[in-house]
Design a protein around this motif. Sequence first.
Motif, PDB file in Angstrom:
ATOM      1  N   GLN A   8       0.262  -1.124   0.278  1.00  0.00           N
ATOM      2  CA  GLN A   8      -1.160  -1.273   0.607  1.00  0.00           C
ATOM      3  C   GLN A   8      -1.964  -1.696  -0.628  1.00  0.00           C
ATOM      4  N   ALA A   9      -1.597  -1.138  -1.777  1.00  0.00           N
ATOM      5  CA  ALA A   9      -2.294  -1.510  -3.012  1.00  0.00           C
ATOM      6  C   ALA A   9      -1.991  -2.952  -3.396  1.00  0.00           C
ATOM      7  N   TYR A  10      -0.727  -3.319  -3.352  1.00  0.00           N
ATOM      8  CA  TYR A  10      -0.338  -4.689  -3.702  1.00  0.00           C
ATOM      9  C   TYR A  10      -0.977  -5.719  -2.773  1.00  0.00           C
ATOM     10  N   ALA A  11      -1.149  -5.360  -1.515  1.00  0.00           N
ATOM     11  CA  ALA A  11      -1.722  -6.287  -0.534  1.00  0.00           C
ATOM     12  C   ALA A  11      -3.164  -6.662  -0.864  1.00  0.00           C
ATOM     13  N   LYS A  12      -3.817  -5.880  -1.707  1.00  0.00           N
ATOM     14  CA  LYS A  12      -5.209  -6.137  -2.080  1.00  0.00           C
ATOM     15  C   LYS A  12      -5.339  -6.954  -3.358  1.00  0.00           C
ATOM     16  N   VAL A  13      -4.210  -7.400  -3.908  1.00  0.00           N
ATOM     17  CA  VAL A  13      -4.248  -8.184  -5.152  1.00  0.00           C
ATOM     18  C   VAL A  13      -4.557  -9.637  -4.805  1.00  0.00           C
ATOM     19  N   HIS A  14      -5.768 -10.052  -5.116  1.00  0.00           N
ATOM     20  CA  HIS A  14      -6.219 -11.417  -4.822  1.00  0.00           C
ATOM     21  C   HIS A  14      -6.988 -11.963  -6.026  1.00  0.00           C
ATOM     22  N   GLY A  15      -7.092 -13.263  -6.088  1.00  0.00           N
ATOM     23  CA  GLY A  15      -7.972 -13.875  -7.087  1.00  0.00           C
ATOM     24  C   GLY A  15      -7.258 -14.444  -8.288  1.00  0.00           C
ATOM     25  N   ASP A  16      -6.022 -14.030  -8.536  1.00  0.00           N
ATOM     26  CA  ASP A  16      -5.257 -14.554  -9.659  1.00  0.00           C
ATOM     27  C   ASP A  16      -3.868 -14.908  -9.144  1.00  0.00           C
ATOM     28  N   PRO A  17      -3.482 -16.183  -9.159  1.00  0.00           N
ATOM     29  CA  PRO A  17      -2.211 -16.600  -8.559  1.00  0.00           C
ATOM     30  C   PRO A  17      -0.992 -15.894  -9.139  1.00  0.00           C
TER      31      PRO A  17
END
Length: 219
Positions: free
Chosen positions: A163-172
Amino acid sequence: KAAALAASSIDNPEQFAASANSPFAKWELAKLLVQKGDYKQATPLLEAVVGSSDDAMRSHHGEAHYFLGLAKFQAGQYQEAAEQLDGALKDDKAAYGADAAYIRFKAREALVAKSPTTDVSAQYEQTIREYLAKYPEHKAAFEAQFRLGELLQAQHKFVDAVQAYAKVHGDPAFALRARFAMLQCDFELLQAADARTGAAQRTALLQDIGPGLLTFNKL
């Protein structure tokens, strides 16, 4: 004198540091030095400001703690940096709040890398969670979100980690690493799923893992 210096954009304010005697003068000179990136010269002035009992300086204590936290971080004094930023973040409406929370996270990240004790790790996780809860849209929140996933994965809390990893956005780069870490967590969950009672869970995990593997096969 200090106010006049601020208005005239003096090129070398450090030459006046020794003659800055009042808290106000120290504060004005400290700000000029910070603007120049001279945190070493600014540090004693900022320490004097945060330690001042002058009523007129109370409204500047939060920002002074923030600048002093930056100075300590630049000097590699990460515990002191975190403590100063704790003071800065007492003002939850400050314009510098998000940046202060990020630098505090980085300071505690450095501390846990050096000494990963239970207490230091717990404080690190709390710092990450506070940063993400208060400033989820900060420009560097993806980094803290990824680190939270790493912590949860290391604790074998694989569902929470996904769930935490799924929120990682904005940096490829971080997003790619997060997707790979999610696959690792899914594999761990798949291995732990009971053959009889976990059929639905196993099917769902396999459905997630398959497309994920295809993504990395294309790289």
